[in-house]
Design a protein around this motif. Structure first.
Motif, short mmCIF file in Angstrom:
data_model
loop_
_atom_site.label_atom_id
_atom_site.label_comp_id
_atom_site.label_asym_id
_atom_site.label_seq_id
_atom_site.Cartn_x
_atom_site.Cartn_y
_atom_site.Cartn_z
N ARG A 143 7.99 31.86 -1.05
CA ARG A 143 8.46 32.68 0.08
C ARG A 143 7.43 32.55 1.20
NH1 ARG A 143 10.15 34.76 4.06
NH2 ARG A 143 11.20 36.79 4.23
N LEU A 144 7.89 32.03 2.34
CA LEU A 144 7.01 31.74 3.46
C LEU A 144 7.43 32.51 4.71
CD1 LEU A 144 7.04 27.83 3.15
CD2 LEU A 144 5.46 29.40 2.02
N ILE A 145 6.47 32.74 5.59
CA ILE A 145 6.77 33.23 6.93
C ILE A 145 6.01 32.36 7.94
CG2 ILE A 145 7.28 35.64 6.35
CD1 ILE A 145 4.40 36.34 7.24
N ILE A 146 6.52 32.31 9.16
CA ILE A 146 5.86 31.59 10.24
C ILE A 146 4.83 32.53 10.86
CG2 ILE A 146 6.19 30.45 12.47
CD1 ILE A 146 9.11 29.93 11.59
N THR A 147 3.59 32.03 11.04
CA THR A 147 2.55 32.89 11.60
C THR A 147 1.97 32.38 12.92
OG1 THR A 147 1.00 31.74 10.11
CG2 THR A 147 1.83 33.90 9.41
N THR A 272 20.13 28.93 3.80
CA THR A 272 19.71 30.22 4.34
C THR A 272 18.47 30.05 5.23
OG1 THR A 272 18.37 30.65 2.36
CG2 THR A 272 20.61 31.55 2.41
N ILE A 273 18.42 30.83 6.31
CA ILE A 273 17.26 30.83 7.19
C ILE A 273 16.26 31.84 6.65
CG2 ILE A 273 16.43 31.29 9.53
CD1 ILE A 273 19.06 30.26 10.60
N MET A 274 15.02 31.40 6.40
CA MET A 274 14.02 32.23 5.75
C MET A 274 13.16 33.01 6.75
SD MET A 274 12.80 29.33 3.00
CE MET A 274 11.69 30.40 2.09
N ASP A 275 12.88 32.40 7.90
CA ASP A 275 12.08 33.06 8.92
C ASP A 275 12.26 32.30 10.23
OD1 ASP A 275 10.44 35.12 9.82
OD2 ASP A 275 8.61 33.96 9.54
N ALA A 276 11.88 32.94 11.34
CA ALA A 276 12.06 32.31 12.65
C ALA A 276 11.16 32.95 13.68
CB ALA A 276 13.52 32.43 13.10
N VAL A 277 10.90 32.20 14.75
CA VAL A 277 10.27 32.76 15.94
C VAL A 277 11.02 32.21 17.14
CG1 VAL A 277 8.51 30.92 15.93
CG2 VAL A 277 8.15 32.98 17.29
N LEU A 278 11.39 33.12 18.05
CA LEU A 278 12.12 32.76 19.26
C LEU A 278 11.20 32.86 20.46
CD1 LEU A 278 14.17 34.06 17.11
CD2 LEU A 278 15.71 34.40 19.06
N PHE A 279 11.18 31.85 21.32
CA PHE A 279 10.37 31.92 22.53
C PHE A 279 11.14 31.27 23.68
CE2 PHE A 279 9.06 28.22 20.06
CZ PHE A 279 9.14 27.18 20.97
N SER A 329 1.27 33.34 18.65
CA SER A 329 0.57 33.84 17.47
C SER A 329 1.14 35.17 16.97
CB SER A 329 -0.92 34.00 17.81
OG SER A 329 -1.65 34.43 16.70
N ARG A 330 1.35 35.25 15.68
CA ARG A 330 1.88 36.48 15.07
C ARG A 330 0.75 37.49 14.89
NH1 ARG A 330 6.57 36.11 10.68
NH2 ARG A 330 7.21 38.30 10.64
N THR A 331 1.01 38.72 15.26
CA THR A 331 -0.03 39.75 15.21
C THR A 331 0.11 40.69 14.01
OG1 THR A 331 1.28 41.23 16.62
CG2 THR A 331 -0.27 39.74 17.72
N ASN A 332 1.21 40.60 13.27
CA ASN A 332 1.46 41.59 12.20
C ASN A 332 1.52 40.95 10.82
OD1 ASN A 332 3.99 40.30 12.50
ND2 ASN A 332 5.08 42.13 11.78
N VAL A 333 0.66 39.98 10.56
CA VAL A 333 0.70 39.29 9.27
C VAL A 333 0.51 40.27 8.12
CG1 VAL A 333 -0.40 37.53 7.83
CG2 VAL A 333 -0.11 37.14 10.30
N GLY A 362 -4.50 27.13 10.63
CA GLY A 362 -5.14 27.22 9.33
C GLY A 362 -6.12 28.36 9.18
N TYR A 363 -6.55 28.93 10.29
CA TYR A 363 -7.52 30.03 10.27
C TYR A 363 -6.81 31.35 10.59
CZ TYR A 363 -10.95 26.26 10.44
OH TYR A 363 -11.70 25.12 10.18
N LYS A 364 -7.55 32.44 10.48
CA LYS A 364 -7.01 33.74 10.83
C LYS A 364 -6.59 33.74 12.29
CE LYS A 364 -8.11 38.70 10.86
NZ LYS A 364 -9.15 39.72 10.57
N ASN A 365 -5.42 34.30 12.56
CA ASN A 365 -4.88 34.28 13.92
C ASN A 365 -5.79 35.04 14.90
OD1 ASN A 365 -2.76 32.92 12.90
ND2 ASN A 365 -1.18 34.36 13.53
#
Length: 372
Positions: A143-147, A272-279, A329-333, A362-365
């Motif tokens: 189970r993955l999310i985009i960060t 199925t779509i597991m995660d997404a980011v819209l910009f 960058s995702r702020t709510n990991v 690869g590092y903390k956001n």
């Protein structure tokens, strides 16, 4: 005799060569219009070929094919694409109209390449032969999310040396499992430039950076782009690599992602779509047609909350080729981790993302937002 000749031609009227023959025949035959009308007979019926609308791998021993009309499958055989060997014939059943369930003679191996071939025909004999490639079923998908995402490509000077920065998608592992069948997409690029994750085991808490372009450059800048598919995650030494995260490099060498786009993860087994980011850029009033379709699917899935129109996306005005050091960058990991562990909806909307001043693959956001 002449009447049968014209009936044969008209029965194949969908074919262009038949029309040409018919036109030539009419021009040379000394027949009146009235006799032609009395001599012609039109054959009615459904001459459309059944189409495959969807293919799903359901388990390590079964798959499902959906059709545009009621149809039946015959001669379905499974081949190992890796070994080029016949695995055997599938048993076929029909759980509902327009669907066929294929039961494999042997269990497939996670991530291995297979091909299923056969023929599908409707009740009137219209038929279609098919050859569908697929991967062995993943019983335990991670189970993955985009960060983090960098959707621009540019260069930077480091010690007076030009260093190329390519587009990337950073992923965080919420649950351990195998990556087989999980794909990284953008709505603008579609199937053409998707990245299929390799069949490797990853652990909860791990980070994966998918570099969406292999840089073509001279010297040190053109080296070190190694996909880390084994236990050693320090093999990749390019500037954008991280020794404590897994780096994977796409073989693609051209531009990916649009200025206004949707990046998403898809499980190819069930689509199925597991995660997404819209910009989107601030002047983007409407998604392009390809993005509209994906936005609709994401809206239905609920993985992006508070709307999926361009105005509901992260504003990407500050990401340009001249500023490829920045990222989305995702702020709510941590919030996402907590929600997943409680079996709650993972919070995800434009409010949960920033344009970070510095990309950190690869590092903390980074929590420092870019400001003009």
């Amino acid at each position: 005799m002449k009447q049968n000749y014209f009936m044969l031609i008209l029965a194949r009227i969908a074919l262009l060569p038949a029309l040409i023959v018919l036109a030539l025949t009419l021009s040379v035959c000394p027949v009146s219009c009235r006799s032609m009308e009395e001599g012609l007979a039109f054959i009615e019926g459904d001459f459309s070929i059944p189409e495959i609308t969807e293919f799903k791998v359901l388990s390590d021993r079964s798959a499902e094919i959906s059709f545009s009309k009621e149809a039946h499958v015959s001669g379905a055989e499974i081949f190992s694409a890796d070994e080029g060997m016949l695995q055997g014939s599938a048993d076929i059943s029909y759980p509902e109209e327009k669907k066929a369930l294929l039961s494999f003679p042997e269990a497939t191996t996670t991530g291995a390449e297979y091909v299923i071939e056969g023929t599908v025909a409707d009740s009137t004999g219209n038929s279609l032969t098919f050859s569908i490639p697929f991967k062995g079923f993943n019983k335990n998908p991670a189970r993955l999310i985009i960060t983090e995402v960098r959707n621009a490509y540019g260069t930077k000077k480091i010690n007076k040396q030009k260093v190329h920065r390519s587009e990337f998608v950073e992923l965080y592992v919420l649950r351990s499992g195998n990556l087989s069948g999980i794909e990284v997409f953008s709505a603008s690029d579609g199937e053409k430039k998707k990245y299929s994750l390799p069949a490797i085991e990853v652990k909860k808490g791990g980070c994966i950076t998918v570099h969406m372009r292999t840089v073509q450059a001279e010297g040190i800048d053109g080296e070190g782009m190694i996909s880390e598919t084994g236990d050693n995650i320090a093999l990749s030494t390019h500037e954008d690599s991280c020794d404590t995260a897994r780096d994977l490099w796409s073989e693609n060498t051209s531009a990916v992602f649009a200025d206004s786009d949707i990046i998403f993860l898809k499980n190819s087994a069930d689509n199925t779509i597991m995660d997404a980011v819209l910009f989107a850029k601030s002047d983007c009033a409407e998604w392009k047609s390809s993005s509209k379709t994906i936005a609709g699917q994401i809206s239905q899935s609920g993985i992006w909350q508070n709307g999926t129109e361009p105005q509901d996306a992260v504003c990407s005005d500050s990401i340009t080729s001249s500023a490829a050091t920045r990222s989305i960058s995702r702020t709510n990991v941590q919030e996402a981790i907590n929600a997943y562990e409680k079996n709650e909806t993972v919070p995800n909307s434009k409010e949960k993302w920033i344009i970070a001043k510095a990309a950190t693959p690869g590092y903390k956001n980074s929590s420092t937002a870019y400001k003009k």
